[in-house]
Design an enzyme around this catalytic site. Structure first.
Site: not given
Length: 145
Positions: A61, A63, A99-100, A114
């Site tokens: 959700l 954008h 969120m970014e 990793d």
């Protein structure tokens, strides 16, 4: 997704951070640039930037935002045997870039895992959090230390 059409376009900035704790020998490999997979922090920086740009593809959700800047900084904590990442994301848009910044920080840390997992599977990603958010109607947020 939330409708943001009626919000004003403003400069939005978010800073997020996290850390990955590891064995001292693993930190030495990263610091000395001698990890078998190459330049751990260089690759993690690029991965974090790519993640910021693809956040809307990963977080259902969120954008899609035109980012104007993504800065990724790493520091080594020799005492705690950890790498700390801090990401700053910026845009000129109608919704924030929290969120970014958080996605970039998490992917940067996952990339370190990793690239070093062959020598240290016990690494721990810790304390991923939003440090600061500027812009928009809700104003300025700064996390408590």
């Amino acid at each position: 997704m939330v409708d943001v059409a009626n919000k004003d376009v403003t400069r939005r900035i978010a800073r997020a951070a996290g850390r990955i704790a590891m064995q001292p020998e693993t930190l030495a490999l990263i610091r000395d640039g001698s990890a078998k997979k190459g330049d751990v922090l260089g690759v993690a920086r690029i991965a974090a930037i790519q993640a910021a740009k693809r956040t809307a593809e990963l977080i259902p959700l969120a954008h899609p935002l035109p980012l104007t800047r993504v800065a990724v900084d790493f520091s080594l904590d020799e005492t705690a045997s950890a790498v700390i990442v801090e990401v700053t994301a910026e845009t000129l848009d109608r919704t924030g870039v929290e969120m970014e910044a958080l996605t970039a920080a998490s992917v940067g840390l996952l990339t370190i895992y990793d690239m070093c997992k062959a020598v240290d599977r016990a690494m721990r990603i810790e304390n991923l959090r939003l440090l600061e958010k500027l812009g928009g109607k809700s104003g300025h947020f700064v996390a408590e230390a």
